[in-house]
Design an enzyme around this catalytic site. Structure first.
Site, PDB file in Angstrom:
ATOM      1  N   GLY A  98      -9.662  15.225  40.471  1.00  0.00           N
ATOM      2  CA  GLY A  98     -10.838  15.117  39.599  1.00  0.00           C
ATOM      3  C   GLY A  98     -10.624  14.187  38.426  1.00  0.00           C
ATOM      4  O   GLY A  98     -11.541  13.938  37.640  1.00  0.00           O
ATOM      5  N   THR A 128      -1.415  38.653  26.744  1.00  0.00           N
ATOM      6  CA  THR A 128      -1.184  38.241  28.132  1.00  0.00           C
ATOM      7  C   THR A 128      -0.466  39.380  28.854  1.00  0.00           C
ATOM      8  O   THR A 128      -0.117  40.398  28.253  1.00  0.00           O
ATOM      9  CB  THR A 128      -0.289  36.985  28.216  1.00  0.00           C
ATOM     10  OG1 THR A 128       1.029  37.333  27.763  1.00  0.00           O
ATOM     11  CG2 THR A 128      -0.844  35.846  27.377  1.00  0.00           C
ATOM     12  N   PRO A 132      -6.707  41.422  31.383  1.00  0.00           N
ATOM     13  CA  PRO A 132      -6.586  41.887  32.776  1.00  0.00           C
ATOM     14  C   PRO A 132      -5.162  41.792  33.325  1.00  0.00           C
ATOM     15  O   PRO A 132      -4.727  42.648  34.096  1.00  0.00           O
ATOM     16  CB  PRO A 132      -7.532  40.963  33.549  1.00  0.00           C
ATOM     17  CG  PRO A 132      -7.756  39.781  32.659  1.00  0.00           C
ATOM     18  CD  PRO A 132      -7.636  40.285  31.263  1.00  0.00           C
ATOM     19  N   SER A 145      -1.906  30.940  37.892  1.00  0.00           N
ATOM     20  CA  SER A 145      -0.722  31.001  37.020  1.00  0.00           C
ATOM     21  C   SER A 145       0.006  32.331  37.208  1.00  0.00           C
ATOM     22  O   SER A 145       1.227  32.392  37.080  1.00  0.00           O
ATOM     23  CB  SER A 145      -1.132  30.841  35.551  1.00  0.00           C
ATOM     24  OG  SER A 145      -1.605  29.534  35.327  1.00  0.00           O
ATOM     25  N   ASP A 149       0.384  23.395  34.870  1.00  0.00           N
ATOM     26  CA  ASP A 149       1.258  22.277  35.251  1.00  0.00           C
ATOM     27  C   ASP A 149       2.698  22.539  34.824  1.00  0.00           C
ATOM     28  O   ASP A 149       3.642  22.291  35.586  1.00  0.00           O
ATOM     29  CB  ASP A 149       0.754  20.973  34.619  1.00  0.00           C
ATOM     30  CG  ASP A 149      -0.517  20.456  35.276  1.00  0.00           C
ATOM     31  OD1 ASP A 149      -0.936  19.338  34.963  1.00  0.00           O
ATOM     32  OD2 ASP A 149      -1.091  21.172  36.127  1.00  0.00           O
ATOM     33  N   HIS A 200     -11.032  18.671  31.604  1.00  0.00           N
ATOM     34  CA  HIS A 200     -11.453  19.622  32.642  1.00  0.00           C
ATOM     35  C   HIS A 200     -12.813  20.197  32.284  1.00  0.00           C
ATOM     36  O   HIS A 200     -13.212  21.227  32.799  1.00  0.00           O
ATOM     37  CB  HIS A 200     -10.443  20.772  32.770  1.00  0.00           C
ATOM     38  CG  HIS A 200      -9.044  20.299  32.993  1.00  0.00           C
ATOM     39  ND1 HIS A 200      -8.162  20.132  31.958  1.00  0.00           N
ATOM     40  CD2 HIS A 200      -8.403  19.926  34.119  1.00  0.00           C
ATOM     41  CE1 HIS A 200      -7.014  19.682  32.455  1.00  0.00           C
ATOM     42  NE2 HIS A 200      -7.138  19.548  33.753  1.00  0.00           N
ATOM     43  N   GLY A 221       5.934  29.692  30.532  1.00  0.00           N
ATOM     44  CA  GLY A 221       4.544  30.089  30.289  1.00  0.00           C
ATOM     45  C   GLY A 221       4.109  29.846  28.866  1.00  0.00           C
ATOM     46  O   GLY A 221       2.936  29.662  28.578  1.00  0.00           O
ATOM     47  N   ASP A 241     -11.643  33.020  34.306  1.00  0.00           N
ATOM     48  CA  ASP A 241     -12.606  32.580  35.311  1.00  0.00           C
ATOM     49  C   ASP A 241     -13.011  33.699  36.255  1.00  0.00           C
ATOM     50  O   ASP A 241     -13.567  33.458  37.314  1.00  0.00           O
ATOM     51  CB  ASP A 241     -12.052  31.382  36.099  1.00  0.00           C
ATOM     52  CG  ASP A 241     -10.603  31.603  36.511  1.00  0.00           C
ATOM     53  OD1 ASP A 241     -10.116  32.731  36.348  1.00  0.00           O
ATOM     54  OD2 ASP A 241      -9.967  30.656  36.992  1.00  0.00           O
ATOM     55  N   CYS A 298      -9.055  37.368  38.317  1.00  0.00           N
ATOM     56  CA  CYS A 298      -7.764  38.069  38.206  1.00  0.00           C
ATOM     57  C   CYS A 298      -7.619  39.132  39.296  1.00  0.00           C
ATOM     58  O   CYS A 298      -6.551  39.297  39.889  1.00  0.00           O
ATOM     59  CB  CYS A 298      -7.633  38.700  36.820  1.00  0.00           C
ATOM     60  SG  CYS A 298      -6.042  39.487  36.533  1.00  0.00           S
TER      61      CYS A 298
END
EC number: 2.7.1.28
Length: 571
Positions: A57, A494, A557, A446, A113, A220, A486, A401, A404
């Site tokens: 993209g 997290t 989550p 991830s 990444d 993005h 991370g 998004d 999870c």
């Protein structure tokens, strides 16, 4: 949903790479992977190989920069998604087997990444490869960059060029790392857009009113730092350069009169070339008025965000050596034929002719006594994750998004399929390593890499040990590995919060005479309490950290999932 000229939504990243390779005899695809390599791999024997990549993209990034004098290969993910660890590792192996004298991974600063390239780097090093990684973060948008740091955007292309010219000249891996790290620190990029973009098959990432523009957005479609009324091109460029060089902005680039820069005016994908030329002229004028010398100017599409109607400006402070490296020849198809001279608006015009000229002619295990116990525990973990799929998706909608639950359900299904195919090993080291492999291959996201990092490091820590305190050490080792790549710490809202709380409780296993079951029960309680406590935390890492309203009403989550897994293990 906006119209797209694709054959299939699911195959668009592969089709785009296939098209590039089909049209360019100097490129080859790596069988079974979304990897593009130089056609002349034997030519890198004894030289440093350069690998980069990221989501699709952003064309022509990254595959357009593969060639002699630039990158040796690139690894592509799906649209706006990091490439897989397996594909990165395959690319590393391909160049290592071609005889590369060291390998440098050039990675844009995004959690996915860093995780995927970092995991591949660790695996390649374990195989004996000499691999280093440079993470580029050139975004000047955020005045106070968060835990995730500055995003890697269009300036990364200049790093590809500098590193490529050095490698082609025979520089060592250490020398290349040193020089590109210094160059990356003297560089800044800022984006501006008139429109959002949309992933094929999806709606636009955000909405802009007819009279609005967005400053400082990512590649993005992430929203930027400021939304404002549409400005004329010259005023928009002034606003961008002011923000990029403002000393009160922690991610600014220091520009002093007399400095020399390379300027990149980058089309984010959907701006007309006419507008791009207007912006380029305004940028040159604005920089000249500040006493800045523009040693070289590159104008075109270098790193895009699909069809986003926007532009980014990149400035890299340069000396004579860096300019020579930018000028060095390359066969990479997306690198422009840059004129070897400065940019200026003060060029003398050709005098008007006194007389009109005349018109011319017309890219295995075997079952043992412990196996049944392992299978029972893993089945409880799988059932737990599948039962809470909808709950985890719902929690994730506010911060990420909304996938999870799907991601963890995929992990559960993969573990079940793995157990059906062979008896799981009862030995802790082998069990955790095998689970890491399953999750890295099948889980995705991830989360998959984070669990993979955790289990891989914990397995290494347990090697050759059977004492109870070993489990506390293994937990600590796993958490340390997750943090290294991370970028999260306890308190960042997290999955790490639950794990860290459990780890603190497990430290009691190091006390003589500790009751393991009681300690485990306390660890589960701590993890559950920590997961609930994330409800009141501000996101400091991961995708939720980019969301403006980071004070989210629900618990994280990932933290909830980890607490549930630990609870299922103890049952």
């Amino acid at each position: 949903i906006p119209k797209k000229l694709v054959t299939t939504v699911s195959g668009c990243a592969d089709d785009a790479l296939a098209g590039l390779v089909a049209c360019n005899p100097g490129l080859r695809l790596l069988q079974g992977h979304r990897v593009v390599l130089r056609d002349d791999l034997p030519a890198i024997r004894g030289r440093v190989a350069l690998l980069s990549g990221g989501g699709s993209g952003h064309e022509p990034a990254h595959a357009g920069y593969v060639g002699k004098g630039m990158l040796t290969g690139v690894v592509a993910g799906a649209v706006f998604a990091s490439p897989s660890v397996g594909s990165v590792l395959a690319a590393i192996r391909a160049v290592a087997q071609a005889g590369a004298a060291g390998i440098l991974l050039i990675v844009k600063n995004y959690t996915g990444d860093r995780l995927n390239f970092g995991m591949a780097l660790e695996r390649a090093r374990a195989e004996g490869a000499d691999v280093r990684m440079v993470v580029v973060g050139d975004d000047c948008a955020f005045a106070t960059p968060g835990k995730a740091g500055r995003r890697g955007i269009c300036g990364t292309v200049l790093i590809h060029k500098v590193a490529g010219a050095l490698a082609e000249a025979g520089a060592s891996l250490d020398e290349i790392v040193k020089k590109v790290t210094a160059a990356a620190k003297a560089m800044g990029t800022l984006g501006l857009s008139l429109s959002p973009c949309s992933i094929p098959g999806s709606k636009p990432s955000f909405q802009l009113a007819e009279d609005e523009m967005e400053l400082g957005l990512g590649i993005h479609g992430e929203a930027g730092v400021r939304r404002m009324k549409v400005l004329p091109a010259d005023k928009a460029v002034e606003t961008m350069l002011q923000h990029m060089t403002d000393p009160s902005n922690a991610s600014h680039l220091s520009l002093t009169p007399g400095s020399s820069v390379v300027l990149v005016v980058n089309n984010l994908g959907g701006l007309s070339c006419l507008e791009l030329g207007i912006v380029a002229g305004a940028a040159v004028r604005c920089l000249e008025s500040r006493g800045i010398r523009i040693a070289r100017a590159l104008v075109g599409s270098f790193m895009t965000a699909l069809e986003m109607a926007g532009v980014s400006l990149t400035l890299m402070l340069v000396d004579e050596e860096l300019v020579r490296l930018i000028d060095a020849k390359t066969t990479a198809v997306a690198w422009p034929n840059v004129p070897a001279g400065p940019a200026t608006t003060r060029r003398e015009e050709v005098p008007a002719p006194t007389e009109a000229p005349r018109k011319p002619q017309d890219e295995t295990g075997t079952a043992g006594p412990g196996t049944a116990r392992v299978e029972r525990v893993l089945e409880r973990v799988c059932s737990t994750l599948l039962d809470m799929q909808d709950k985890l998706n719902e929690l994730d909608r506010g911060a990420g998004d909304g996938d999870c639950g799907h991601t963890h359900a995929r992990a559960a299904q993969a573990i079940r399929a793995w157990m059906r195919s062979r008896p799981p090993p009862a030995a802790p080291t082998q069990l955790l390593s095998s689970l890491a492999d399953v999750l890295l291959e099948q889980m995705g996201g991830s989360s998959g890499v984070l669990y993979g990092l955790f289990l891989t490091a914990a397995a290494q820590s347990l090697r050759g040990r059977s004492d109870t305190p070993a489990w506390a050490d293994a937990m600590d080792a796993g958490i340390e590995a997750m943090q290294r790549y991370g970028g999260a710490a306890p308190g960042d809202r997290t999955m790490l919060d639950s794990l860290w709380a459990a780890a603190q409780a497990l430290h009691s296993l190091r006390s003589p005479g500790a009751d393991p079951l009681r300690v485990l029960a306390a660890a589960v309680q701590s993890a559950e309490a920590a997961a609930e406590a994330t409800r009141n935390m501000e996101a400091g890492a991961g995708r939720a950290s980019y969301i403006r309203s980071s004070r989210l009403e629900q618990p994280d989550p990932g933290a909830v999932a980890v607490a549930a897994v630990l609870g299922a293990v103890l049952e």
